[in-house]
Design a protein around this motif. Structure first.
Motif, PDB file in Angstrom:
ATOM      1  N   UNK A  55       0.818  -1.401  -0.001  1.00 37.91           N
ATOM      2  CA  UNK A  55       0.168  -0.024  -0.108  1.00 37.91           C
ATOM      3  C   UNK A  55       0.930   1.467  -0.207  1.00 37.91           C
ATOM      4  N   UNK A  56       1.823   1.342   0.866  1.00 33.54           N
ATOM      5  CA  UNK A  56       2.590   2.699   0.844  1.00 33.54           C
ATOM      6  C   UNK A  56       3.532   2.877  -0.479  1.00 33.54           C
ATOM      7  N   UNK A  57       3.892   1.897  -1.197  1.00 35.31           N
ATOM      8  CA  UNK A  57       4.557   1.855  -2.261  1.00 35.31           C
ATOM      9  C   UNK A  57       3.899   2.286  -3.632  1.00 35.31           C
ATOM     10  N   UNK A  58       2.480   2.436  -3.286  1.00 39.02           N
ATOM     11  CA  UNK A  58       1.667   2.950  -4.307  1.00 39.02           C
ATOM     12  C   UNK A  58       0.784   4.348  -3.744  1.00 39.02           C
ATOM     13  N   UNK A  59       1.310   4.553  -2.506  1.00 41.44           N
ATOM     14  CA  UNK A  59       0.756   5.827  -1.983  1.00 41.44           C
ATOM     15  C   UNK A  59      -0.831   5.917  -1.839  1.00 41.44           C
ATOM     16  N   UNK A  60      -1.402   4.524  -1.616  1.00 38.50           N
ATOM     17  CA  UNK A  60      -2.894   4.573  -1.484  1.00 38.50           C
ATOM     18  C   UNK A  60      -3.176   4.838  -0.052  1.00 38.50           C
ATOM     19  N   UNK A 115       8.319   4.728  -0.195  1.00 34.42           N
ATOM     20  CA  UNK A 115       6.893   4.686   0.658  1.00 34.42           C
ATOM     21  C   UNK A 115       6.492   5.946   0.782  1.00 34.42           C
ATOM     22  N   UNK A 116       5.019   5.894   0.715  1.00 37.63           N
ATOM     23  CA  UNK A 116       4.361   7.081   0.853  1.00 37.63           C
ATOM     24  C   UNK A 116       3.018   6.987   1.605  1.00 37.63           C
ATOM     25  N   UNK A 117       3.123   7.030   3.050  1.00 40.91           N
ATOM     26  CA  UNK A 117       1.977   6.403   3.876  1.00 40.91           C
ATOM     27  C   UNK A 117       1.104   7.632   3.978  1.00 40.91           C
ATOM     28  N   UNK A 118      -0.191   7.166   3.586  1.00 37.90           N
ATOM     29  CA  UNK A 118      -1.392   8.205   3.738  1.00 37.90           C
ATOM     30  C   UNK A 118      -2.383   7.564   4.734  1.00 37.90           C
ATOM     31  N   UNK A 119      -2.250   7.667   6.003  1.00 37.84           N
ATOM     32  CA  UNK A 119      -3.065   6.788   6.826  1.00 37.84           C
ATOM     33  C   UNK A 119      -4.080   7.479   7.595  1.00 37.84           C
ATOM     34  N   UNK A 120      -5.247   7.090   7.549  1.00 36.29           N
ATOM     35  CA  UNK A 120      -6.339   7.562   8.603  1.00 36.29           C
ATOM     36  C   UNK A 120      -6.617   6.517   9.558  1.00 36.29           C
ATOM     37  N   UNK A 121      -6.839   6.828  10.784  1.00 30.00           N
ATOM     38  CA  UNK A 121      -7.162   5.926  11.790  1.00 30.00           C
ATOM     39  C   UNK A 121      -8.159   6.531  12.586  1.00 30.00           C
ATOM     40  N   UNK A 122      -9.472   5.489  12.347  1.00 30.47           N
ATOM     41  CA  UNK A 122     -10.709   5.824  13.138  1.00 30.47           C
ATOM     42  C   UNK A 122     -10.425   5.301  14.600  1.00 30.47           C
ATOM     43  N   UNK A 123     -10.725   6.636  15.579  1.00 33.03           N
ATOM     44  CA  UNK A 123     -10.471   6.521  16.953  1.00 33.03           C
ATOM     45  C   UNK A 123     -11.677   5.787  17.727  1.00 33.03           C
TER      46      UNK A 123
END
Length: 372
Positions: free
Chosen positions: A196-201, A287-295
């Motif tokens: 996932x981070x290698x495709x920046x999704x 790697x391009x990490x675009x993460x969203x964490x639901x809390x």
């Protein structure tokens, strides 16, 4: 799809393994050195690999409690800012990436160097010169038009990931993430989690603060990850957390993770309250990490004792919230993105107050990524 055994150069293999085995870690660097090093892509990669794969966390619960109970200036938020900065490196490197586009929707970013590997798979990836998508490199990559359905795309890209292998994309888990332009819309295809981070999704996860109230004081259940975990071994973690795979809702995934990670039955975990989300953007080499964490917050019965079921957690401890905040400020014992979720908890439960200098800036920085 046949794989060319010479796809990866010997030079890359050599550099990767030297990087993988590096003893460096953020905990071993002074904060000032860490801050100044964030502009270096090569050192970024070394730090990331070290903290993610080499156990730089040989501390005990006694170490945690000694630091937790030490005196702290509650009005000094610098330690919190440092932890958010670690999750949001490399913004100056965005121009090294091209857009990844599916059906005229921007779904990710691919590093120019990683793109050179993808160009060899001409029946899967097509490259265009175009500035329509607002990227700095004036070009983009998409999937071959012959790949019309999500299933076809998933299989084709999976074959590419398999061909590139662990030497280029380490930590393959055979777990699929949905590829979308924003949360909740149908997926264009599904992608191996490690890729996932290698495709920046955009990748989504659920993180739960499990807490107890006792005599008017709040405590957090904290886990210590197994030393044999392939990522962040031995580091501190939430009571429950996990990535959001394809085909499962946030609530369903949380209930599943509660049972697997902490032995929390659904009769209790169904009481978890969704309280928002945090996001971050981290560029580290390819790697391009675009993460969203639901809390989520879950108030647990005083007598409940968590028990790990899947072998990924070594042990749990119940810690006063103010002590957990102290550990975040003074150490790098926590898995990096867990810091953001606990800092968010500190805001919502009044442990960080508007009177403290930098309050609003810190609050805004918890959503430094694309929270969509």
């Amino acid at each position: 799809m046949a794989c060319n055994p010479h796809t990866l150069s010997l030079r890359f293999r050599s550099s990767f393994f030297s990087l993988y085995n590096s003893p460096l870690s953020p905990r071993s660097l002074p904060n000032t050195l860490l801050r100044s090093s964030l502009s270096s892509q090569s050192l970024n990669s070394t730090i990331h690999r070290s903290i993610a794969t080499v156990s730089a966390s040989k501390f005990t619960w006694d170490d945690v409690f000694n630091i937790a109970r030490s005196r702290n200036d509650s009005s000094d938020l610098r330690g919190f800012f440092d932890k958010i900065e670690i999750c949001n490196r490399g913004s100056e490197k965005r121009n090294e990436f091209i857009s990844f586009v599916i059906e005229d929707q921007m779904v990710g970013y691919v590093h120019n160097g990683f793109a050179e590997y993808l160009r060899r798979f001409q029946n899967v990836f097509i490259f265009f010169q175009n500035n329509s998508y607002g990227n700095h490199a004036d070009n983009h990559v998409t999937l071959h038009p012959n790949l019309e359905t999500p299933e076809e795309r998933t299989r084709a890209v999976a074959d590419v990931v398999k061909c590139l292998g662990e030497e280029l994309i380490p930590g393959i888990r055979n777990e699929l993430y949905p590829v979308t332009s924003s949360f909740g819309i149908p997926a264009f295809f599904s992608l191996e989690r490690a890729a996932a981070p290698y495709f920046g999704i955009k990748a989504y996860g659920v993180h739960m603060n499990g807490y107890v109230e006792r005599a008017g004081k709040k405590y957090l259940w904290i886990g210590k990850r197994s030393e044999v975990k392939p990522t962040y071994p031995g580091m501190l973690d939430h009571l429950v957390a996990g990535g959001l795979p394809h085909g499962i809702s946030c609530g369903e995934n949380l209930v599943k993770e509660c049972e697997e990670e902490a032995g929390i039955p659904s009769s209790i975990s169904n009481g978890a309250i969704p309280v928002g989300a945090v996001s971050y953007m981290d560029i580290d080499g390819y790697r391009y990490k675009r993460d969203v964490l639901f809390c989520y917050d879950l108030r647990l019965p005083e007598g409940f004792i968590p028990k790990n079921q899947d072998g990924e957690v070594e042990s749990f401890k119940l810690i006063p919230v103010s002590d957990a905040a102290n550990v975040i400020q003074k150490t790098q014992f926590f898995k990096p993105n867990c810091n953001l979720v606990i800092i968010d908890f500190l805001f919502r439960h009044g442990f960080i107050r508007p009177e403290e200098f930098g309050y609003l800036k810190l609050l805004q920085s918890l959503r430094s990524g694309d929270c969509s």
